[in-house]
Design an enzyme around this catalytic site. Structure first.
Site, PDB file in Angstrom:
ATOM      1  N   SER A 264     -78.628  18.534   5.985  1.00  0.00           N
ATOM      2  CA  SER A 264     -79.442  17.715   6.887  1.00  0.00           C
ATOM      3  C   SER A 264     -79.297  18.234   8.309  1.00  0.00           C
ATOM      4  O   SER A 264     -78.322  18.910   8.637  1.00  0.00           O
ATOM      5  CB  SER A 264     -78.994  16.255   6.843  1.00  0.00           C
ATOM      6  OG  SER A 264     -77.819  16.063   7.630  1.00  0.00           O
ATOM      7  N   ASP A 265     -80.245  17.908   9.163  1.00  0.00           N
ATOM      8  CA  ASP A 265     -80.045  18.134  10.589  1.00  0.00           C
ATOM      9  C   ASP A 265     -79.116  17.024  11.100  1.00  0.00           C
ATOM     10  O   ASP A 265     -78.803  16.069  10.386  1.00  0.00           O
ATOM     11  CB  ASP A 265     -81.382  18.131  11.338  1.00  0.00           C
ATOM     12  CG  ASP A 265     -81.330  18.965  12.614  1.00  0.00           C
ATOM     13  OD1 ASP A 265     -80.230  19.122  13.184  1.00  0.00           O
ATOM     14  OD2 ASP A 265     -82.394  19.453  13.056  1.00  0.00           O
ATOM     15  N   TRP A 266     -78.683  17.150  12.338  1.00  0.00           N
ATOM     16  CA  TRP A 266     -77.685  16.257  12.934  1.00  0.00           C
ATOM     17  C   TRP A 266     -78.124  14.784  12.815  1.00  0.00           C
ATOM     18  O   TRP A 266     -79.131  14.377  13.383  1.00  0.00           O
ATOM     19  CB  TRP A 266     -77.483  16.627  14.396  1.00  0.00           C
ATOM     20  CG  TRP A 266     -76.430  15.841  15.130  1.00  0.00           C
ATOM     21  CD1 TRP A 266     -76.424  14.502  15.371  1.00  0.00           C
ATOM     22  CD2 TRP A 266     -75.239  16.348  15.726  1.00  0.00           C
ATOM     23  NE1 TRP A 266     -75.312  14.140  16.084  1.00  0.00           N
ATOM     24  CE2 TRP A 266     -74.560  15.263  16.314  1.00  0.00           C
ATOM     25  CE3 TRP A 266     -74.672  17.624  15.839  1.00  0.00           C
ATOM     26  CZ2 TRP A 266     -73.361  15.401  17.002  1.00  0.00           C
ATOM     27  CZ3 TRP A 266     -73.478  17.767  16.520  1.00  0.00           C
ATOM     28  CH2 TRP A 266     -72.829  16.663  17.087  1.00  0.00           C
ATOM     29  N   GLY A 267     -77.358  14.004  12.055  1.00  0.00           N
ATOM     30  CA  GLY A 267     -77.591  12.565  11.965  1.00  0.00           C
ATOM     31  C   GLY A 267     -78.781  12.147  11.140  1.00  0.00           C
ATOM     32  O   GLY A 267     -79.108  10.943  11.083  1.00  0.00           O
TER      33      GLY A 267
END
Length: 716
Positions: A264-267
């Site tokens: 995933s991307d950040w968060g």
């Protein structure tokens, strides 16, 4: 380790140990400063056990520190599994190359591969295993700040560059080449089409358009063997990419045959709750795992809820095991089980990071990325002419761009420093000159220098913070203070060259009457040297735009390969009821593929060896290019094709091939392209990828707006 060894390792892991392998935490969690690491741990509700069993670490670099963390990690891990270090190495590690959008303007795939290879060498020796590059997002709206990370608006060119970057980072086998790293292509999928050019915004397009324009570059990276794919923040058909099973499992896994890690991307996993497709973090974890996300970056939905979910739904343990196996396999592919400190070497790091050899390649990359947009004969600067180099970018070393993670501005070469190497007599100011709000004293000093000079080089543009992630702009003109400064200088000196530092195509209203306009982008560590060589004619500019410049921002998004309409401008005799603006032309100010040179290239007649193409046949398209100048030059000869009648509306032209042609002064050369049926395929309404029998226009020229045309027919 052999496959059966990985299977035994997986079988020996506890549920907690498996789940922790799917967690990625920032390097701050591993700081020896207790205040620095206990705060983040407490905020996300993790334990020391989570931290020292997390499968990967984000943003750690430095050989000595990476070795120290790896050693401590393996001591704490019950099974001695090594940790992966991943980082945002976008266009260089410590040696910073031009931003990817600038590299796209080089149209030089060998250079792109070399840039990635050097980036990998510096990153790996500093302890990094995986880099979050290339970004293969197709971009058409420069209001979006992240266009700087892309290589532009064309699917084919983006695909070529994605392949080159992956090859450069990974080599043939990064497990056997410790100076290589695993690459991560991002952002899957369609992130470049965010509505209104606004960061993190919604994407809304048809499946056919997604396949037709946006997926090809990701697919090229996958075919090149990329090890990791990062999800995007946006929705795809109303479902956020990070929780989109159709996108990640069916399209990416099944159709595109990707077998590596999805991160995933950040968060982004926890943000499924903010998108309101998950009611809480537990449901977000469920959606992400079912969609196919293997690693959750910087949120703890997996850590807190996967064990509970697997107990409630035992079939989920199979998905969990598959995700963990992919993480273990990447560690194994990189040779970390045999050498956990793979590549990290403090002594070698000191020797090769930002070495002279790497700086020289950065200089060459900058030279090839600079685009000459306008020249009324003022360039190159004549020897002996008194020149003033002024403006906010003149002495600035803020030329690395927003994603130069380990880059240091003090190590960059400013325009003034580069210019003084060629002409020590240039006039320069002493007052600091701010990009947004320059002092009256700085402006006054610069205007006085302009008055004393024969030629003025005005360094304008954006500071680095004004483009990149979370840097969308509704108004992409230069700041008003710069436009006012330009007007003052132009009033007292009629010989003005504007050099632009920026991370996106700009609306150039207000400076269009400059005698010369040089697009430098954010050119990297050696930018000042490269610019001076171009300005004073030591290097003949050869950059060609990979993204269109609008006449004004109201045209956005604007791109060369748009679909036709039922009432296209320029065809109908009706002056009003056609697809146009009342106040500006439809066309870009500077079109895709455009770029001037100090050479003058002339194109002859386009000749086809036949005008009928069989499904298994070929057509040769030949054109003669002549350099009618006294300067050796490099021309990028571009081939476009238009399908005149399709099952769905087709673009007015599409790039299908190009040649970079080095042509000595006064010489001519014939350039031949081969056209095959496979070049004519497109996605139909039923998502089939085929061609249609019928007529096609083939076009060749120096850019997408200036082309010579012939017609042929495909028979099937």
């Amino acid at each position: 380790m052999k496959q059966d060894g990985l299977v035994r390792l997986l079988e020996s892991m506890t549920m907690d140990e498996k789940i922790n392998q799917l967690i990625q935490l920032a390097a701050t969690f591993y700081s020896e400063d207790s205040k620095e690491n206990t705060g983040p741990i407490r905020e996300v509700g993790l334990t020391e056990e989570n931290v020292w069993n997390a499968g990967s670490i984000l943003g750690q670099s430095g050989a000595a520190e990476s070795i120290k963390i790896q050693r401590k990690y393996m001591e704490k891990h019950r099974l001695g599994v090594p940790v992966l270090f991943m980082a945002d190495v976008i266009h260089g590690f410590r040696t910073i190359f031009p931003i990817p959008l600038a590299l796209g303007c080089s149209w030089d795939l060998e250079m792109a591969e070399k840039v990635a290879e050097i980036s990998a060498r510096e990153a790996s020796v500093s302890g990094v295993h995986v880099v979050f590059s290339p970004m293969a997002d197709l971009v058409r709206d420069p209001r979006w700040g992240r266009v700087m990370e892309s290589t532009g608006e064309d699917p084919l060119l983006n695909s070529f560059f994605a392949t080159a970057f992956v090859k450069g980072y990974q080599g043939k086998d990064p497990g056997k080449e410790p100076e290589r790293v695993a690459a991560c292509v991002k952002h899957y999928a369609g992130y470049g089409a965010v509505s209104g050019g606004r960061e993190y915004n919604t994407v809304n397009m048809s499946e056919r358009q997604l396949r037709e324009s946006y997926l090809s570059a990701y697919h090229a990276a996958i075919e090149a063997g990329v090890k990791v794919v990062m999800t995007s923040f946006n929705t795809v058909d109303g479902i956020p990419a990070t929780g989109n099973a159709w996108l990640l499992r069916r399209l990416l896994r099944e159709e595109q045959k990707f077998e590596g890690i999805i991160i995933s991307d950040w968060g982004a996993v926890e943000e499924l709750t903010v998108h309101a497709v998950a009611k809480d973090r537990k449901e977000a974890a469920l959606l992400a795992l079912k969609a196919g996300v293997d690693i959750e970056m910087m949120t703890s939905c997996y850590a807190h809820h996967l064990e509970e979910l697997a107990a409630e739904e035992p079939s989920l343990e199979t998905l969990l095991d598959q995700a963990v196996m992919r993480v273990l396999k990447l560690k194994n592919d990189l040779g970390l089980f045999e050498d956990p400190f793979r590549g990290a070497d403090p002594e070698k790091e000191e020797r090769i990071v930002l070495c002279q050899e790497h700086r020289q390649v950065a200089r060459e990359a900058a030279l090839k990325s600079i685009v000459l947009l306008k020249n009324d004969g003022i360039l190159p600067v004549k020897e002996g002419v008194q020149v003033a180099v002024i403006g906010p970018g003149a002495a600035s070393k803020d030329i690395l761009g927003a994603w130069s993670w380990q880059g240091r501005t003090q190590e960059a070469v400013s325009m003034i420093e580069g210019a003084k190497k060629i002409d020590p007599k240039i006039l320069t100011g002493s007052e600091p000159f701010d990009y947004i709000a320059p002092s009256a004293k700085a402006v006054s000093e610069a205007v006085q220098l302009a008055e004393r000079s024969e030629v003025v080089i005005l360094a304008l543009g954006e500071p680095a913070w004004m483009s990149g992630e979370a840097a969308s702009r509704s108004d992409i003109r230069l700041p008003e203070s710069q436009l006012e400064f330009f007007r003052k200088v132009r009033k007292i000196n009629k010989n003005v060259i504007v050099v632009l530092y920026n991370g996106r195509p700009l609306d150039l209203q207000g400076i269009n009457d400059a005698n010369g306009i040089v697009e430098a982008w954010f050119p990297g560590t050696e930018g000042g040297h490269a610019l001076a060589e171009v300005l004073w004619g030591k290097f003949n500019p050869c950059g060609r735009l990979c993204m269109s410049f609008p006449e004004q921002a109201g045209q956005l998004p604007i791109y060369y390969n748009a679909d036709n309409t039922g009432r296209p401008a320029g065809i109908s005799a009706e002056p009003k009821y056609i697809s146009k603006y009342l106040d500006v032309a439809n066309e870009a100010k500077y079109a895709f593929g455009f770029g001037l040179s100090y050479s003058e290239f002339h194109y002859g007649q386009l000749v086809l060896d036949k005008n009928v193409l069989a499904s298994d046949g070929r057509i040769s398209a030949t054109i003669e290019v002549e350099n009618r100048s006294k300067a050796d030059g490099l021309e990028t000869v571009q081939l476009y094709i238009r399908d005149l009648v399709g099952e769905v509306v087709r673009p007015i032209k599409e790039l299908k091939d190009f040649r970079r042609l080095a042509l000595p002064a006064g010489q001519k050369c014939k350039v031949t392209f081969t056209i095959e049926e496979s070049m004519l395929r497109y996605f139909h309404s039923d998502q089939s990828f085929t061609s249609d029998a019928g007529e096609f226009d083939v076009m060749i020229g120096p850019d997408s707006a200036n082309l010579t045309t012939q017609r042929f027919r495909l028979i099937k």
